[in-house]
Design a protein around this motif. Structure first.
Motif: not given
Length: 672
Positions: A457-470
């Protein structure tokens, strides 16, 4: 005094005539023997009186011994026998016959049959008549050993009557009814203070003195020569009966000796921990030499705690060696073997069992000759020995052997029960250990699931941002530049972390299978084919082979979950450095904790294998024997969880250097 005694005895005889008539009538219908010998009794009593008087006369200086008193006491010493014969003629006659047949003491058999001996009866009769105390004690105590006699004033007079009775019985004058072997009078003479030489002289003159006194008192007795011959004849008859008795006892002793040898041999052959079947065989081997060659079988009931009552019927050859075993399922109306009484006739016992064992006793030469011999133990009969012997050793001697056999069978049954209980306890302990291990695993998975739920729950949102921006960054950078390669690596690692979070979700919320009718053979063909296609045209090992020997046409399965679990097993086998191939075998057989029909999928490789530690933790989440960074350690855990969701199981077997075998079993109960 003599005249008064004779008068009393004459009156006693007059009153006793009805009893004599009754005895004659009873003797005509009874078969127990001749009973009480009245003429012989009077001959014996008068001879004892004569002997006691002569010994007293030969010791004139002894104030305790008066000849006339010795004569009266000797004449009356067995008065109790007349009393018992008058009051209880049949019972007393039975005691006399038993004493004569067994060459024993009449007083002992009187106490057994009547409950009172003639000593006590004579004392009470003397008390009733008011006879002097010395006469009462002579009737009561004569024949008792001097060392056991009470300290009475006329102790030597009582001992004198006992000595005179002993001398007369040794000369076989008359019939006292007492047939126990007389002892040597020498020690008794010395203990009472009588001169043995004088006593010997009295014995030599006893018969003429008896004849003279008998004529004086009107006794109808034969002449001296005939009396001597009658005495010798009586002695010879007594000796013949004694020899017959000794011969009979010798035969009984020989039979008892054989039985005791059989008991010793049986116990000598016993070894600790024998099974019931082993002990039954030892019983047959022990019975054959003792009872003789013939038909033998043993019938053994199952334990009382068994749900179904069964009988084990074990047959033996004539020498006692086993020839076969049948298990008979006894119906509810069949008799209880443990309740069969050895005292019942063997034929009646056999009739109760014959309907249930008729097919098993066909080996007997003659069914009519088959007998049952129960082997008793503490709670009944532990087994039944069937034989065709018509004669057996004496029951009392054979009882020791049958009890030894029965106790040995019962002990072996108890030992078997304890062994089975120990095996059941060990199996329960193993099941408990497995249950505890599964519980620990479930608790571990539950903790991982809780952690995964929170982490995902805590990692999904930051991971989505990291994946999209990268991804955007990689698109904006010059192609092939070092910066673009770094951005693409960030994209790949974010995808890898996304797969890990997906795996954590699997443990946090185990998926419920969406079962649909599936052909398991086609499903496995497809999974293996996809893996072959993914490997491309590589010709290096391993080669993936598939063999389906037997599989149902359709089962209710979740296609995606089973495909994923099988793929994980195949990938694990391919990555284990197999030397030649990865073999997949599919078949059906009983499997699982209850041996229910199951579809078995076996994946076998000949790679590096796993050591004991790796094998024990192979299905633990995040455990991997690969170098760090190569595997996340969720493949086998995920495969096991998906299979368990279908009520199946995953078993692993491996040895270092000998490859690994993963076996999946799925219950076929979930068929269309």
């Amino acid at each position: 005094a003599v005249r008064n005694v004779v008068l009393s005895l004459s009156v006693f005889e007059v009153f006793d005539r009805p009893a004599a008539a009754r005895r004659e009538r009873d003797a005509a219908t009874a078969s127990d023997g001749p009973g009480f010998d009245r003429p012989g009794f009077w001959t014996h009593s008068l001879a004892v009186a004569v002997a006691a008087e002569a010994i007293a006369q030969a010791h004139p200086g002894d104030d305790e011994l008066a000849p006339d008193q010795a004569f009266v006491c000797g004449l009356l010493h067995d008065l109790g026998k007349l009393a018992l014969d008058l009051v209880l003629p049949k019972a007393f006659g039975r005691a006399v016959d038993l004493a004569r047949a067994n060459r024993g003491s009449l007083a002992e058999y009187e106490r057994r049959v009547i409950g009172m001996d003639h000593h006590t009866a004579g004392k009470r009769l003397a008390e009733q008549w008011g006879l002097p105390l010395r006469v009462q004690d002579c009737l009561w105590l004569h024949g008792a050993p001097p060392d056991t006699m009470p300290d009475v004033p006329h102790r030597r007079l009582v001992g004198l009557i006992g000595l005179a009775d002993l001398l007369v019985r040794r000369h076989h004058l008359g019939d006292s009814g007492n047939h126990s072997l007389p002892a040597d009078p020498g020690p008794l003479c010395r203990e009472l203070g009588f001169d043995p030489a004088v006593v010997d002289r009295v014995c030599a003159e006893l018969v003429p003195a008896f004849e003279e006194r008998a004529q004086a008192m009107g006794f109808d007795q034969p002449p001296t020569q005939e009396l001597f011959l009658g005495s010798i004849q009586s002695a010879n008859q007594a000796l013949g009966k004694l020899n017959s008795q000794l011969e009979r006892r010798s035969r009984v002793s020989a039979a008892q000796s054989r039985v005791l040898e059989a008991v010793a041999s049986f116990h000598g052959a016993a070894t600790p921990g024998q099974s019931v079947q082993d002990v039954l065989d030892e019983v047959a081997l022990s019975a054959a030499p003792l009872l003789g060659e013939g038909f033998y079988a043993l019938l053994y009931p199952s334990a009382p705690s068994s749900a179904i009552t069964t009988w084990t019927f074990r047959r033996y050859a004539v020498d006692g060696t086993p020839t076969g075993t049948n298990i008979i399922e006894a119906p509810p109306q069949a008799p209880d073997l443990r309740a069969i009484d050895a005292e019942q006739p063997a034929g009646m016992n056999l009739l109760g069992l014959l309907p249930w064992i008729a097919d098993d006793v066909v080996d007997a030469p003659d069914l009519r000759s088959v007998r049952l011999l129960p082997l008793p133990c503490a709670w009944g009969s532990s087994a039944i020995l069937l034989h065709d012997r018509q004669t057996l050793p004496p029951a009392q001697a054979l009882s020791a052997l049958t009890h030894a056999w029965g106790s040995a069978v019962a002990c072996a049954a108890q030992h078997d029960g304890a062994r089975r209980l120990g095996e059941q306890l060990a199996e329960s302990n193993r099941a408990l250990a497995e249950a505890q291990d599964r519980l620990l695993r479930q608790e571990s998975l539950a903790r991982v699931g809780e952690m995964a739920a929170g982490a995902a729950h805590e990692m999904n949102n930051p991971l989505a941002v990291i994946s999209g921006r990268s991804q955007l960054l990689a698109m904006s950078l010059p192609p092939g530049s070092k910066e673009q390669q770094s951005a693409e690596q960030i994209v790949r690692e974010s995808h890898r972390l996304s797969d890990l979070i997906t795996g954590l979700h699997l443990f946090a919320e185990p998926p419920q299978p969406d079962r649909k009718p599936v052909d398991p053979g086609k499903l496995i063909h497809r999974v293996v084919g996809e893996l072959r296609q993914a490997r491309g045209k590589r010709r290096d090992p391993p080669e993936i082979t598939l063999q389906i020997r037997d599989a149902p046409q359709a089962m209710l399965l979740d296609t995606e979950q089973i495909s994923r679990s099988l793929t994980e097993l195949l990938l694990n086998a391919v990555q284990a450095n197999p030397k030649t191939m990865v073999a997949v075998s599919v078949y059906t057989k009983p499997s699982g904790p209850r041996d229910t029909p199951a579809l078995v999928i076996e994946v076998r490789d000949d790679g590096d294998g796993m050591d004991a530690h790796t094998l024990a933790h192979a299905t633990d989440p995040f455990f991997s024997a690969k170098p760090a960074g190569r595997q996340v350690g969720l493949g086998l855990s995920r495969a096991q969880q998906l299979v368990q969701a279908h009520s199946g199981g995953l078993d692993l077997g491996s040895e270092p250097g000998h490859g690994c075998t993963a076996t999946v079993w799925l219950p076929i109960g979930a068929m269309v």
